[in-house]
Design an enzyme around this catalytic site. Structure first.
Site, mmCIF file in Angstrom:
data_model
loop_
_atom_site.group_PDB
_atom_site.id
_atom_site.type_symbol
_atom_site.label_atom_id
_atom_site.label_comp_id
_atom_site.label_asym_id
_atom_site.label_seq_id
_atom_site.Cartn_x
_atom_site.Cartn_y
_atom_site.Cartn_z
ATOM 1 N N ASP A 197 0.896 -1.151 0.000
ATOM 2 C CA ASP A 197 0.000 0.000 0.000
ATOM 3 C C ASP A 197 0.935 1.200 0.000
ATOM 4 O O ASP A 197 1.591 1.467 1.004
ATOM 5 C CB ASP A 197 -0.876 0.006 1.254
ATOM 6 C CG ASP A 197 -1.841 1.178 1.234
ATOM 7 O OD1 ASP A 197 -1.437 2.275 0.811
ATOM 8 O OD2 ASP A 197 -2.989 1.008 1.635
ATOM 9 N N HIS A 198 1.013 1.890 -1.126
ATOM 10 C CA HIS A 198 2.091 2.881 -1.239
ATOM 11 C C HIS A 198 1.945 4.015 -0.220
ATOM 12 O O HIS A 198 2.887 4.741 0.027
ATOM 13 C CB HIS A 198 2.215 3.414 -2.670
ATOM 14 C CG HIS A 198 1.198 4.460 -3.019
ATOM 15 N ND1 HIS A 198 -0.073 4.158 -3.421
ATOM 16 C CD2 HIS A 198 1.270 5.809 -3.020
ATOM 17 C CE1 HIS A 198 -0.732 5.275 -3.653
ATOM 18 N NE2 HIS A 198 0.060 6.293 -3.425
ATOM 19 N N HIS A 260 -5.841 2.772 1.315
ATOM 20 C CA HIS A 260 -5.127 3.936 1.854
ATOM 21 C C HIS A 260 -5.815 4.554 3.078
ATOM 22 O O HIS A 260 -5.195 4.811 4.100
ATOM 23 C CB HIS A 260 -4.966 5.014 0.777
ATOM 24 C CG HIS A 260 -4.403 4.495 -0.517
ATOM 25 N ND1 HIS A 260 -3.443 3.517 -0.566
ATOM 26 C CD2 HIS A 260 -4.669 4.812 -1.805
ATOM 27 C CE1 HIS A 260 -3.140 3.261 -1.837
ATOM 28 N NE2 HIS A 260 -3.880 4.032 -2.603
#
Ligand code: BG6
Length: 512
Positions: A197-198, A260
Site C-alpha cells: 500500500d504505497h 489507503h
C-alpha cells in the site's frame, strides 16, 4: 542492557545494505517501473542501501531486449528521478538490469526467466534470494504465482528466501479478495507475501507512529475524553486522467478506502504495539479495523455520501466532466467522490466519529488527518467579550506540504481581552529539506531485508474490504440519480457537508 540503552543503539546503528538478491519485475514495461521502481532503486544505490550483489530482471510482453530496456530506463530516469542522477551509480545499476519478453501464463517464458536469473546471478555474484514485484493488472496475480511455483521460483528450500510483492487493487470486493488470498496462499506462506500500500511508504504516514508513540505528551489525550472527532481527507485535483477504463470498474470508494484510508484510520486509532515488530504493529492495526462498526443498510443511507464531478474550472482552465473523460461511459454512475462516517467500537474511541472523504477533481490536492479536540468546558473569558473557546485542532498533513500544525486560542494584543486563533506549525521541508524519496525506497528495502511491518497482512486487506462491502452492496442496488453532483475543482457534493452538519459539525477549513 536496559531499555534506554537498547533504544539509543537501535537509533544510532547505520542502516545496512539490503540482502543480496535478484528482483524480478512483472509488467516491467509499465508506468510503475519507470516512475517509481527504477528511481527508487537508483536512490537506494545512492544511499548505499542496495547490496553490491544485486540484479533486476524485467519481465513483460513489451518488445524489448536487455540493451533497449536499459536505454529506455535511462531516458525515463531522467524524467522521473527524484534526485540528480549519478552517472556512475546508474552505470553500475544498468549493468545489473536484464529483460525477458514473455506472456504471464506461458510456462516456457518462465524457463527463460529462470535462465536469465541464473545468468545475472552468476555474473554479479548474487545470492539465490529472489523477490518478484507484480506490477501487473490483478487478473494476472494468480496465474503468475502458479507459474512461479511450477518454474521453482517461489519455493524456499535452502538458506535462501523467496518473496512476492503484490500491488493493489487486491481484489474487487470482499469475496474476490478472500479468493485471491486463498489462491496465492496455496503457493506462498504469509511471510513470503508483501501486499503493498504505497501510502505506507510516505514519510508522514510512518511519522504518525513516531508522533504518537515516540512522544509522551500525546498518548494521554488521544482518546474519547479529549477528542471530539477525527476528519481524514484525501483530496486530489486531478481527474481520472488515462485510467477511465479501470476507474469505471472501481470508483472512489474501492480505489481509496479499503486500502489507503483504512491504513490512515488504523494508524491514527490503534493501541500502542508492544514492539515495532511487523506482527505486533499489524495486530494492533487489524484490531482497529475489526472494531469498526459494520454499516447496516440504513447506515449506508445516512452515513455515506457519493459524488461525481461535472465540468468546472481549474484556475483559468476549463476541465471536462467525469462522463466526458476517455473510456468513461457517457451515463456513468461511477462515483469519483466518497464520504463516510465511521464509529469504532472500543473503549478508546466509542462515541468519537471518524469522518472520511476522498475525491478526484477537488479544489486542492491535500491529504490530511485532523484531530478535533473538545472545547474547554466553559468560557472563563466571556465577560471580557471572548466567549468562544477555541476548538483545538491538530492537523497531520500527509501531502503536499508535509507537516503537523496545532491550532489554539491566544490573547490578542491590546487592553481589551480578546481571544484569537493561532497556529504552531512544523514543516518537514523547513526542518529536513525537500522530499528526496519516491515513497518506494523504504518498501523495496524492507522487502529486501524481510521486514513486513509496512505491508498489509491478509486479515487487514480483508478487514478493509469488509468495511466497505455493505456500502458497495447498497450502492449497487440503489443507483444514484443526481450525478454529476459537484463541479470540478470544488469540495464535493453538498450532501457531504450535511453529513457533518447533522452532527453539528463542519469539515475543517482546507488550505487555499
Ligand atoms: C492510487 C489510486 O492507489 O492512489 C489513485 O489508484 C490515486 O487513483 C492514488 O490517485 C493517490 O496516491 P497519492 O500518493 O497521489 O496520494
Amino acid at each position: 542492557m536496559n531499555p534506554a540503552e537498547h533504544k539509543s543503539t537501535v537509533e544510532a546503528a547505520p542502516a545496512r545494505p539490503s540482502d543480496s538478491c535478484a528482483m524480478v519485475i512483472f509488467g516491467a514495461g509499465g508506468d510503475l517501473t519507470k516512475r517509481k521502481l527504477i528511481p527508487a532503486l537508483h536512490n537506494l544505490a545512492l544511499d548505499n542501501l542496495l547490496s553490491r550483489q544485486f540484479a533486476v530482471i524485467g519481465f513483460a510482453t513489451t518488445a524489448f531486449d536487455t540493451e533497449s530496456f536499459r536505454g529506455k530506463l535511462r531516458k525515463d530516469l531522467k524524467e522521473f528521478s527524484s534526485r540528480p542522477i549519478d552517472d556512475e551509480i546508474w552505470e553500475w545499476l544498468a549493468r545489473r538490469i536484464y529483460y525477458v519478453r514473455g506472456a504471464f501464463d506461458d510456462a516456457d517464458a518462465y524457463k527463460r526467466l529462470a535462465a536469465s536469473i541464473a545468468e545475472a546471478s552468476a555474473e554479479h555474484g548474487v545470492h539465490p534470494n529472489l523477490f518478484h514485484y507484480l506490477a501487473v493488472a490483478p487478473r494476472f496475480f494468480g496465474a503468475i504465482v502458479r507459474q512461479l511455483e511450477v518454474a521453482g521460483l517461489a519455493k524456499e528450500d535452502g538458506g535462501q528466501w523467496r518473496r512476492v510483492i503484490v500491488e493493489k487493487p487486491f481484489g474487487h470486493d470482499l469475496e474476490t479478495a478472500r479468493a485471491l488470498n486463498a489462491e496465492i496462499k496455496q503457493v506462498l506462506d504469509e511471510r513470503q507475501i508483501y501486499r503493498i500500500d504505497h501510502y505506507l511508504g510516505k514519510e508522514t504516514v510512518q511519522n504518525l507512529m513516531v508522533f504518537r508513540f515516540g512522544n509522551g505528551i500525546f498518548e494521554p489525550i488521544w482518546n474519547r475524553r479529549y477528542i471530539d472527532h477525527v476528519q481524514i481527507t484525501a483530496a486530489e485535483t486531478v481527474g481520472v486522467e488515462q485510467r477511465g477504463g479501470y476507474y469505471e470498474t472501481a470508483g472512489a470508494l474501492r480505489d481509496m478506502v479499503p486500502n489507503h484510508l483504512s491504513q490512515l484510520v488504523s494508524l491514527t486509532a490503534m493501541e500502542p504495539p508492544f514492539s515495532f515488530g511487523a506482527d505486533a504493529v499489524r495486530d494492533e492495526q487489524s484490531k482497529v479495523l475489526h472494531a469498526i462498526q459494520a454499516f447496516t443498510p440504513e447506515d449506508v443511507l445516512s452515513k455515506t455520501v457519493r459524488g461525481q464531478y461535472g465540468e468546472g474550472m481549474h484556475g483559468t482552465e476549463s476541465v471536462p466532466a467525469y462522463r466526458a473523460e476517455p473510456r468513461v461511459a457517457p451515463d456513468s454512475r461511477t462515483e469519483t467522490y466518497a464520504a463516510l462516517k465511521l464509529t469504532i467500537d472500543n473503549w478508546r474511541w466509542a462515541g468519537v466519529p471518524f469522518y472520511l472523504r476522498t475525491g478526484k477533481r477537488m479544489a486542492k490536492r491535500c491529504t490530511e488527518i485532523a484531530i478535533q479536540f473538545r472545547r474547554a468546558p466553559f468560557s472563563l473569558f466571556r465577560r471580557a467579550g471572548a466567549d468562544n473557546p477555541t476548538q483545538n485542532r491538530l492537523v497531520i498533513r500527509i501531502q503536499p506540504d508535509e507537516g503537523i500544525a496545532l491550532t489554539f486560542g491566544a490573547k490578542m494584543p491590546g487592553t481589551i481581552m480578546r481571544q484569537g486563533e493561532v497556529h504552531m506549525d512544523f514543516s518537514y521541508a523547513d526542518q529536513f529539506g525537500g522530499p528526496p524519496s519516491t515513497g518506494y525506497e523504504r518498501l523495496l528495502y524492507d522487502c529486501m531485508t524481510g521486514d513486513q511491518t509496512l505491508f498489509q497482512r491478509a486479515d487487514m486487506v480483508e478487514a478493509g474490504w469488509a468495511l466497505i462491502q455493505p456500502i458497495l452492496d447498497v450502492w449497487s442496488v440503489l443507483p444514484v440519480r443526481n450525478f454529476p453532483n459537484y463541479a470540478a475543482s470544488t469540495w464535493g457534493p453538498a450532501e457531504a457537508n450535511e453529513l457533518l452538519a447533522r452532527d453539528g459539525r463542519a469539515w475543517g477549513k482546507m488550505p487555499r
